[in-house]
Write a protein that holds these residues in place. Structure first.
Motif, PDB file in Angstrom:
ATOM      1  N   ALA A  66      -1.734   5.024   7.856  1.00 22.33           N
ATOM      2  CA  ALA A  66      -0.537   5.863   7.960  1.00 22.33           C
ATOM      3  C   ALA A  66      -0.518   6.560   9.319  1.00 22.33           C
ATOM      4  O   ALA A  66      -1.493   6.519  10.065  1.00 22.33           O
ATOM      5  CB  ALA A  66      -0.500   6.883   6.831  1.00 22.33           C
ATOM      6  N   THR A  67       0.582   7.184   9.634  1.00 19.37           N
ATOM      7  CA  THR A  67       0.750   7.899  10.895  1.00 19.37           C
ATOM      8  C   THR A  67       1.095   9.353  10.606  1.00 19.37           C
ATOM      9  O   THR A  67       1.982   9.630   9.796  1.00 19.37           O
ATOM     10  CB  THR A  67       1.877   7.265  11.731  1.00 19.37           C
ATOM     11  OG1 THR A  67       1.594   5.867  11.920  1.00 19.37           O
ATOM     12  CG2 THR A  67       1.994   7.945  13.084  1.00 19.37           C
ATOM     13  N   THR A  73      -2.562   7.506  14.085  1.00 25.64           N
ATOM     14  CA  THR A  73      -2.808   6.736  12.870  1.00 25.64           C
ATOM     15  C   THR A  73      -4.128   7.150  12.234  1.00 25.64           C
ATOM     16  O   THR A  73      -5.054   7.602  12.916  1.00 25.64           O
ATOM     17  CB  THR A  73      -2.834   5.221  13.170  1.00 25.64           C
ATOM     18  OG1 THR A  73      -3.887   4.942  14.089  1.00 25.64           O
ATOM     19  CG2 THR A  73      -1.510   4.755  13.722  1.00 25.64           C
ATOM     20  N   TYR A  74      -4.195   6.997  10.938  1.00 24.09           N
ATOM     21  CA  TYR A  74      -5.403   7.354  10.193  1.00 24.09           C
ATOM     22  C   TYR A  74      -5.469   6.502   8.923  1.00 24.09           C
ATOM     23  O   TYR A  74      -4.459   5.956   8.470  1.00 24.09           O
ATOM     24  CB  TYR A  74      -5.406   8.840   9.830  1.00 24.09           C
ATOM     25  CG  TYR A  74      -4.302   9.240   8.866  1.00 24.09           C
ATOM     26  CD1 TYR A  74      -4.514   9.279   7.495  1.00 24.09           C
ATOM     27  CD2 TYR A  74      -3.030   9.564   9.336  1.00 24.09           C
ATOM     28  CE1 TYR A  74      -3.501   9.630   6.626  1.00 24.09           C
ATOM     29  CE2 TYR A  74      -2.013   9.925   8.480  1.00 24.09           C
ATOM     30  CZ  TYR A  74      -2.252   9.967   7.112  1.00 24.09           C
ATOM     31  OH  TYR A  74      -1.257  10.302   6.247  1.00 24.09           O
ATOM     32  N   ASP A 163      -4.520  10.613  -0.690  1.00 28.90           N
ATOM     33  CA  ASP A 163      -3.263   9.870  -0.575  1.00 28.90           C
ATOM     34  C   ASP A 163      -3.030   8.963  -1.772  1.00 28.90           C
ATOM     35  O   ASP A 163      -1.896   8.609  -2.084  1.00 28.90           O
ATOM     36  CB  ASP A 163      -3.276   9.020   0.701  1.00 28.90           C
ATOM     37  CG  ASP A 163      -3.573   9.852   1.930  1.00 28.90           C
ATOM     38  OD1 ASP A 163      -2.666  10.547   2.394  1.00 28.90           O
ATOM     39  OD2 ASP A 163      -4.723   9.817   2.415  1.00 28.90           O
ATOM     40  N   LEU A 164      -4.108   8.571  -2.426  1.00 29.26           N
ATOM     41  CA  LEU A 164      -4.009   7.701  -3.593  1.00 29.26           C
ATOM     42  C   LEU A 164      -5.098   8.110  -4.574  1.00 29.26           C
ATOM     43  O   LEU A 164      -6.251   8.324  -4.183  1.00 29.26           O
ATOM     44  CB  LEU A 164      -4.172   6.232  -3.199  1.00 29.26           C
ATOM     45  CG  LEU A 164      -3.939   5.171  -4.279  1.00 29.26           C
ATOM     46  CD1 LEU A 164      -3.433   3.869  -3.645  1.00 29.26           C
ATOM     47  CD2 LEU A 164      -5.212   4.874  -5.075  1.00 29.26           C
ATOM     48  N   PRO A 192       0.926  15.742  -0.946  1.00 29.13           N
ATOM     49  CA  PRO A 192       2.360  15.947  -1.193  1.00 29.13           C
ATOM     50  C   PRO A 192       3.141  14.637  -1.150  1.00 29.13           C
ATOM     51  O   PRO A 192       2.731  13.655  -0.526  1.00 29.13           O
ATOM     52  CB  PRO A 192       2.783  16.875  -0.044  1.00 29.13           C
ATOM     53  CG  PRO A 192       1.522  17.551   0.405  1.00 29.13           C
ATOM     54  CD  PRO A 192       0.440  16.529   0.204  1.00 29.13           C
ATOM     55  N   SER A 193       4.277  14.632  -1.815  1.00 30.91           N
ATOM     56  CA  SER A 193       5.174  13.481  -1.812  1.00 30.91           C
ATOM     57  C   SER A 193       5.844  13.358  -0.436  1.00 30.91           C
ATOM     58  O   SER A 193       6.133  14.378   0.205  1.00 30.91           O
ATOM     59  CB  SER A 193       6.233  13.666  -2.898  1.00 30.91           C
ATOM     60  OG  SER A 193       7.121  12.591  -2.937  1.00 30.91           O
ATOM     61  N   PRO A 194       6.099  12.128   0.014  1.00 30.54           N
ATOM     62  CA  PRO A 194       5.858  10.848  -0.645  1.00 30.54           C
ATOM     63  C   PRO A 194       4.509  10.216  -0.299  1.00 30.54           C
ATOM     64  O   PRO A 194       4.242   9.099  -0.687  1.00 30.54           O
ATOM     65  CB  PRO A 194       7.002   9.979  -0.105  1.00 30.54           C
ATOM     66  CG  PRO A 194       7.163  10.474   1.306  1.00 30.54           C
ATOM     67  CD  PRO A 194       6.907  11.955   1.250  1.00 30.54           C
ATOM     68  N   ARG A 195       3.649  10.980   0.429  1.00 33.39           N
ATOM     69  CA  ARG A 195       2.389  10.389   0.882  1.00 33.39           C
ATOM     70  C   ARG A 195       1.436  10.129  -0.265  1.00 33.39           C
ATOM     71  O   ARG A 195       0.732   9.124  -0.289  1.00 33.39           O
ATOM     72  CB  ARG A 195       1.743  11.330   1.914  1.00 33.39           C
ATOM     73  CG  ARG A 195       0.448  10.822   2.498  1.00 33.39           C
ATOM     74  CD  ARG A 195       0.072  11.596   3.749  1.00 33.39           C
ATOM     75  NE  ARG A 195      -0.145  13.013   3.518  1.00 33.39           N
ATOM     76  CZ  ARG A 195      -1.339  13.548   3.244  1.00 33.39           C
ATOM     77  NH1 ARG A 195      -2.407  12.771   3.166  1.00 33.39           N
ATOM     78  NH2 ARG A 195      -1.465  14.850   3.066  1.00 33.39           N
ATOM     79  N   GLY A 196       1.354  11.055  -1.222  1.00 31.80           N
ATOM     80  CA  GLY A 196       0.378  10.943  -2.292  1.00 31.80           C
ATOM     81  C   GLY A 196       0.910  10.181  -3.490  1.00 31.80           C
ATOM     82  O   GLY A 196       2.006  10.476  -3.992  1.00 31.80           O
TER      83      GLY A 196
END
Length: 287
Positions: A66-67, A73-74, A163-164, A192-196
């Motif tokens: 992700a960015t 990026t990470y 994230d997951l 937090p949404s929408p990342r998680g």
């Protein structure tokens, strides 16, 4: 001549856990791992429904890279509570996630590390994308409901940092009295949404909920009610079936279900006598 001493047969999982009600369940699971290095629920391989979700649902959950807001990026961080032998953790790492497996039992952590040593970099868990590569694997001993294991990681992880999160046989293993706390804990760990994204492989939906567990029979309605109202008591009938009130509003901190489907593949225990898949996959986010 006296009769030879007969070996005492191991207790079933429900019989062992029944000795440790409520929050004492951790001691029961530790006893099972200490007395049985190959516990009966261990299938030795990740559930194919998780693999299919990671492959086919990237439009919903994204990829492992992700960015951030600064354009850097990470690798996303993925958590598997009650990870057992760690097969799902190693699968997530093969997709590129930095994957964390949490277990209370020291014997289970040892089993995880053996699995990683024997198979973690081989054909069982091949890298899925050469450009993404394999993520880091970390196994940590601790109680899902406490913060000690987060501090032990020493990676600057705090609340809402994953994230997951993947739940397959953890929710169904808990005493039903712990379900409100299970749902609330996800709101504290999920980004937090929408990342998680919380991925639930709902099992065992086809088991009578009035029968003893673990695993305890669960319906999709139970996932919906608890995750929509984390920390709150949910009503069940005398047969252990979740009472779903369609007029009840989700709580402000409740999670939102953003996807739900019947997977094409799952372990054999997730199918009925006719081979029909009874498991379901649901994906949840912070509201």
């Amino acid at each position: 001549m006296s009769n030879p001493t007969r070996a005492t047969p191991p207790q079933s999982v429900p019989d062992t856990i029944a000795k440790y009600p409520g929050e004492k369940y951790l001691t029961g699971w530790a006893e099972i791992w200490n007395t049985n290095p190959s516990p009966p629920w261990d299938k030795g391989t990740p559930n194919p429904a998780l693999e299919d979700t990671l492959t086919q649902q990237r439009g919903t959950i994204g990829g492992a890279i992700a960015t951030d807001a600064s354009g850097k990026t990470y690798r996303k961080k993925a958590l598997v509570p009650g990870c057992g032998r760690g097969v799902d953790v190693l699968l997530l790492a093969s997709f590129g996630y930095d994957a964390y497996g949490l277990e209370y039992s020291a014997a289970a952590i040892e089993a995880c590390r053996r699995e990683e040593s024997d198979h973690g970099h081989g054909e069982k868990y091949p890298v899925r994308d050469a450009e993404v590569g394999r993520g880091e694997v970390v196994f940590v001993q601790g109680d899902f409901f406490e913060d000690g294991w987060l501090r032990e990681l020493g990676l600057g992880l705090g609340g809402n940092c994953f994230d997951l999160v993947y739940d397959y046989t953890f929710f169904c293993a808990l005493d039903p009295s712990m379900r409100p706390a299970w749902a609330l804990r996800h709101t504290q760990l999920l980004a937090p949404s929408p990342r998680g994204n919380l991925i639930c492989l709902e099992y065992p939906r086809h088991k009578d909920p009035s029968r003893p567990g673990p695993p305890f029979g669960l319906s999709s309605e139970a996932y919906m009610e608890h995750l929509s109202h984390p920390g709150e008591q949910i009503s069940y009938d005398a047969h252990g079936r979740c009472r779903m009130d369609p007029l009840r509003e989700p709580s402000e901190r409740g999670l939102e279900r953003v996807a739900y489907w019947q997977p094409a593949r799952t372990h054999a225990v997730g199918k009925d006598a006719n081979g029909e898949v009874q498991d379901r996959v649901s994906i949840w986010r912070q509201r």
